[in-house]
Write a protein that holds these residues in place. Structure first.
Motif, short mmCIF file in Angstrom:
data_model
loop_
_atom_site.label_atom_id
_atom_site.label_comp_id
_atom_site.label_asym_id
_atom_site.label_seq_id
_atom_site.Cartn_x
_atom_site.Cartn_y
_atom_site.Cartn_z
N ASN A 487 -4.63 98.34 -54.15
CA ASN A 487 -5.83 97.67 -54.64
C ASN A 487 -5.51 96.38 -55.38
O ASN A 487 -6.31 95.45 -55.41
CB ASN A 487 -6.64 98.61 -55.53
N MET A 490 -5.13 93.92 -52.63
CA MET A 490 -6.43 93.69 -51.99
C MET A 490 -7.33 92.83 -52.88
O MET A 490 -8.01 91.93 -52.39
CB MET A 490 -7.12 95.02 -51.70
N PHE A 641 -0.23 99.56 -46.67
CA PHE A 641 -1.26 98.84 -45.92
C PHE A 641 -1.52 99.43 -44.54
O PHE A 641 -2.64 99.42 -44.05
CB PHE A 641 -0.95 97.33 -45.88
N TYR A 645 -5.21 100.74 -45.54
CA TYR A 645 -6.03 99.53 -45.50
C TYR A 645 -6.30 99.00 -44.08
O TYR A 645 -6.70 97.85 -43.92
CB TYR A 645 -5.38 98.43 -46.36
#
Ligand code: 3H9
Length: 704
Positions: A487, A490, A641, A645
């Motif tokens: 996060n 991100m 990731f 993600y």
């Protein structure tokens, strides 16, 4: 050179041995952990077959493996190194052409080159519970040792296409039904090898050279697969080459294998192969942590605090792994909602064939407990807090847990951003406190960030990793910072997207560019799905400490002020209704208004520029996370990731992509962008150093 081996066996080399038992010549492979077909296996096996063929009295050869599996594939670690004779395709042809019949016994997971060796033998017996498959496509290649030619001859073109383009293994029963194996047997691999050899000799098992069979032509299946892949996997390289290779199976086997080799080489040269193999090794390397030698605490019962989407998802994941869960909430209504969500999740697992109806009923009746009192968790071995992101609420909960839980309970928070050190400090046992950051939906997503605070005990870290293994998740070790590995990165690259949106790109344009790059969803689709209210709350929390130099884009906040939180409210950057989703014109009007307010004249962005800015931002924050020691190695960031993600697997992860772009080019880009915003775009020292020394992140991974 023969080596020392158990009585009766003669070592051909360190990993292959032979044994003569009457008229049967046994060949045993022993190359832990998965009997990968390394150079030693290939040359040893060749020599073993040659030796036994020439041994007087040996009328049949039986091949089996020791350890947990028959050959699980070519040795992936040898890829990219100069090839050493014999190559696997040559070995397979040599086995098939042997004058003495050869039967092989499959156990564990016979994959890739392992199944190719098996299909070259004259008969195949699989042990109950074993699996076979051709997963090469998941590594960006295709079966390159005759698999695309022999699988269609044994199983038919349609089945071969399915297994080769999906890479999915099948159980022994299915393999038998499809003709890939000849028999299923129970017992120890060596015993079954011996009895199967005798059966082959007696004519009780078929004795066939697969290459001599012909595959029934099936142009419709080939066309149907091409159409399907063009739609489902337009960005991937190797699935399409798999179809081309299978299509060549109408040729004589050796000619078909020449075509297979040509296509295999094309796949090997593709950057997707490097990305996918990097992904494979990353997901295994993440378990190598400083705490790996500590003994994990035993976890037989788990408490989950919070029955929202996250808490219920975590409870579902744990219940599906067979552990009992006590769910707590503030009141009965909250508990009822939580149980309803868990029931829905379990119903979904039944629908997907992951759980039987009886299994679901048993979990709900016997494994799931509920309470509105944290005291009910006094005996739990692990408690996971999953309430909303408010430090005050979390403090209260951990103070209570400190009082009610037995000594040794692991106390975990599922916070996505908050400081685990601060949470740990509210207890008298900070050594027991850890972050276990699940990703939504927690019973589906594979990633688990294990967040290690300053005083977390090594055994508690090991417990987090052991739990992940039990839940079949990929655990990645993270240090403490705002947002941990995923996060935090991100939050940073999302700003780059917002800057482009403010400066002229539409959310849809940005999302399309990132999807075309390979992401499952674009950043604004993700924001709408996650709920814009979540980032709104985080924005408000950070407002007081936001540096004055930082360019702040308030567009998403404006949407939230209208009550548009994304999917859950039917609109956000997009509108969601029965017809699907489409750009929200009112959001576009807000974007226009904000541009005007800020005096921005919108400009156009190409797809390349969007991808370049987005990826450069992601990589630069990833490098800072690495520099600060929040992530142990580049591969840890890549694994986060890839698994949390929606990062395109064929690109290997952000730092593998950094190596593909090159550190020098990344530095150049950041310096270029910094001309407009020197506060946001800064070259991380480590990136500059790598650029100046000509190094790579791959080299850092290799050093561990
Ligand atoms: C191929 O065959 C090409 C041919 O068609 C053509 C050639 C010309 N090589 O996963 P685990 C290591 S391509 C080297 O944790 P599990 C792995 O890195 C190949 N190493 O265990 C790990 O090492 P470490 C097609 C390999 O029980 C350790 O073994 N085959 C290989 O959960 C344990 O692995 C595949 O794609 C390999 N092939 O699962 C199969 N495989 O301990 C790939 C594993 O140092 N492998 N290692 O971290 C798998 O799917 C799983 O490993 C398997 C076991 C299911 C076998």
């Amino acid at each position: 050179m023969p080596t020392e081996t158990p009585a009766g066996e003669t070592g051909i080399n360190d990993v292959v041995s032979i044994e003569i038992n009457g008229s049967v010549g046994l060949i045993a492979l022993d190359n832990p952990p998965v009997n990968a077909a390394s150079h030693a296996i290939r040359s040893g096996l060749w020599q073993a077959v040659e030796t036994l063929q020439q041994t007087d009295g040996v009328e049949v050869i039986a091949l089996y493996a020791k350890g947990r599996t028959f050959i699980a594939g070519a040795d992936i670690r040898e890829f990219g190194k100069p090839p050493l004779d014999p190559w696997l395709p040559e070995l397979c042809n040599f086995i098939e052409s042997a004058s003495t019949p050869i039967v092989c016994v499959l156990h564990g997971t016979t994959l890739g080159g392992g199944l190719e060796v098996a299909m070259s033998c004259h008969a195949r017996v699989a042990l109950t519970g074993s699996k076979v498959g051709l997963p090469e496509v998941t590594l960006g290649i295709l079966p390159g040792a005759g698999g695309t030619q022999r699988a269609p001859r044994l199983a038919g073109i349609a089945t071969a296409l399915d297994m080769i383009t999906s890479g999915k293994p099948m159980g022994a029963d299915e393999a038998l039904a499809n003709g890939l194996i000849d028999r299923i047997a129970e017992g120890d691999p060596r015993d079954v090898a011996l009895s199967s050899a005798k059966d082959l000799l007696a004519g009780d098992l078929p004795n066939r050279k697969t290459g001599d069979l012909t595959a029934e032509p099936d142009p419709a299946a080939i066309e149907a697969m091409r159409t399907k892949l063009a739609k489902s996997q337009p960005l991937l390289f190797s699935p399409h080459k798999c179809v081309d290779a299978v299509e060549a199976c109408h040729l004589p086997v050796r000619d078909g294998m020449k075509e297979e080799r040509r296509l295999y080489e094309e796949c090997m040269a593709s950057p997707q192969r490097a990305g996918l193999i990097h992904a494979f090794f990353s997901e295994r390397a993440v378990t190598k942590i400083p705490e790996a030698t500590a003994t994990a605490r035993e976890i037989n019962s788990v408490g989950v605090i919070g029955g929202g989407t996250m808490g219920s998802g975590i409870a579902t994941a744990i219940l599906l792994a067979g552990l009992p869960v006590t769910l707590t909430e503030r009141d009965q209504d909250g508990l009822d909602r939580g149980v309803a969500t868990i029931t829905r999740n379990l119903d979904g697992a039944v629908k997907r064939g992951k759980l039987s109806e009886a299994g679901r009923d048993d979990i709900l009746a016997a494994k799931l407990g509920t309470s509105t009192d944290l005291g009910a968790l006094s005996d739990a071995d692990l408690v996971i807090e999953a309430v909303f992101e408010d430090m005050g609420v979390k403090r209260d909960i951990f103070q209570t847990l400190d009082k009610v839980c037995k000594a040794g309970t692991v106390l975990a928070s599922n916070t996505s951003y908050l400081d685990i050190n601060e949470i740990a400090a509210t207890t008298s046992r900070p050594q027991d406190v850890i972050g276990l950051h699940f990703f939504s939906p927690a019973h589906v997503m594979r990633l688990l960030e294990v967040v290690v605070a300053d005083k977390t005990g090594a055994d508690v870290v090991a417990t987090g990793f052991a739990l992940a293994r039990k839940l079949k998740k990929i655990a990645v070790r993270s240090g403490v910072c705002d947002g941990f590995i995923g996060n935090r990165i991100m939050t940073f690259y999302k700003k780059a997207a917002d800057y482009m949106m403010m400066d002229g790109a539409s959310p849809e344009q940005i999302d399309t560019a990132m999807r075309d790059f390979g992401f499952a969803m674009g950043p604004y689709q993700v924001a709408d799905l996650a709920g814009l209210d979540i980032s709104w709350a985080a924005n408000k929390r950070r407002a007081a400490t936001r540096p004055a130099e930082e360019r702040y884009i308030p567009i998403a906040d404006r949407l939230c002020e209208n009550g548009w939180f994304g999917r859950k409210t039917g609109q956000g950057f997009y509108i969601y209704d029965d017809q699907g989703s489409r750009p929200n014109p009112e959001a576009l009007a807000i974007i226009d208004a904000e541009r005007e307010k800020a005096g921005v004249t919108p400009r156009s962005f190409t797809e390349d520029e969007i991808v370049s800015r987005f990826m450069t931002a992601m990589i630069s924050e990833a490098v800072r996370v690495l520099e600060e020691g929040i992530a142990l190695r580049p591969i840890d960031i890549d694994a986060v990731f890839l698994n949390g993600y929606g990062f395109p697997r064929f690109r290997g992860g952000p730092l593998h992509t950094a190596d593909v772009i090159g550190a020098g080019e990344l530095v150049r880009r950041i310096e270029e962008y910094a001309k407009e915003d020197a506060y946001y775009w800064k070259v991380p020292a480590l990136l500059r150093q790598i650029a100046e020394t000509g190094g790579t992140f791959a080299e850092m991974n290799a050093k561990g």
